[in-house]
Design an enzyme around this catalytic site. Structure first.
Site, PDB file in Angstrom:
ATOM      1  CG  ASP A   1      -1.891  -1.088   1.282  1.00 47.84           C
ATOM      2  OD1 ASP A   1      -2.201  -1.643   0.218  1.00 47.84           O
ATOM      3  OD2 ASP A   1      -2.361  -1.406   2.396  1.00 47.84           O
TER       4      ASP A   1
HETATM    5  N1  URA Z   1      -1.454  -5.924   3.863  1.00 50.14           N
HETATM    6  C1  URA Z   1      -1.909  -4.646   3.886  1.00 50.14           C
HETATM    7  O1  URA Z   1      -2.927  -4.369   4.483  1.00 50.14           O
HETATM    8  N2  URA Z   1      -1.194  -3.712   3.241  1.00 50.14           N
HETATM    9  C2  URA Z   1      -0.040  -3.970   2.579  1.00 50.14           C
HETATM   10  O2  URA Z   1       0.572  -3.053   2.021  1.00 50.14           O
HETATM   11  C3  URA Z   1       0.414  -5.284   2.573  1.00 50.14           C
HETATM   12  C4  URA Z   1      -0.312  -6.244   3.212  1.00 50.14           C
END
Ligand code: URA
Length: 241
Positions: free
Chosen positions: A103
């Protein structure tokens, strides 16, 4: 393939270096000196030498990034900053891409390659590739939460129950620091698993992916090529912990 691209793909030379090597008449193709960067060569057929030493063709690149927050995991975007801004110029001619996604606000280990077959394997849900995160969370983690992670958590937006994962508290405190292992890569997976337990992720950092650990010496935004051993771990398909 262009001769300059081939020389750059050997790893140690920047575009500027390549120009100088050619101009200095240090490069031969099948025994003849070539100075034109655009000379067409066939890396698997022609013998390219630098100062008389044969150069090996390296079609693939594998590197890790310690992804910083504030950029999205994409090769291009018209509005947002992308992880590609942190990829050094010398890797760009390989056309690398990130394997999987983190993310925008997640930091930590991101693997890049131009090896589509390997990337496909690493992203296949069937392979159950382990991913380990450190998550700083809002509230106390209970035994019930740990059990829920171990059993798999139903995410109703997707009508999907996650594979059994692992949740461990590393540092207790007002905002506990947890280590989470998951075996798939659903959208916002770790954040949503905690949400389902009535908790909230304040900060997320990936430490390990497919048996490769983040290099602690890499600053945020830093990149380094995988070592031969790391590359072998990725390629061998030995994705166990
Ligand atoms: N899980 C999440 O919620 N975000 C990420 O970036 C990776 C795994």
């Amino acid at each position: 393939m262009r001769l300059d691209k081939f020389l750059a793909s050997c790893g140690e030379y920047s575009r500027k270096d390549v120009k100088a090597l050619l101009k200095g008449k240090r490069v031969t193709v099948d025994g003849a000196v070539f100075t034109d960067p655009g000379t067409h060569i066939e890396p698997e057929k022609n013998i390219i030498k630098l100062d008389g030493e044969k150069l090996e063709y390296k079609p693939f690149v594998y590197f890790m990034m310690n992804k910083p927050a504030g950029c999205i995991t994409a090769t291009e975007d018209s509005r947002e900053r992308t992880v590609m801004e942190y990829v050094p110029e010398e890797f760009m001619h390989f056309s690398p891409f990130p394997v999987g996604r983190l993310d925008k606000d997640t930091e930590g280990l991101l693997i890049f390659t131009n090896d589509g077959q390997l990337a496909h394997k690493l992203l296949s849900p069937k392979k159950k590739v382990p991913k380990i995160y450190h998550a700083l969370v809002e509230k106390t983690v209970t035994e019930k939460d740990i059990k829920a992670f171990r059993e798999g958590i139903y995410i109703d937006e997707d009508g999907y129950t996650t594979l059994p994962g692992d949740l461990r508290v590393i540092e207790k405190g007002e905002n506990p620091l947890c280590e989470v292992t998951v075996y798939e890569g659903k959208f916002h997976q770790v954040k949503r698993m905690f949400e389902k337990c009535g908790n909230r992720v304040l900060y997320l950092n990936r430490r390990k992916f497919a048996g490769i650990e983040i290099d602690e010496a890499l600053p945020l935004g830093g990149v380094r090529e995988l070592t031969g051993d790391e590359e072998a771990v990725l390629r061998s398909g030995d994705l166990s912990e």
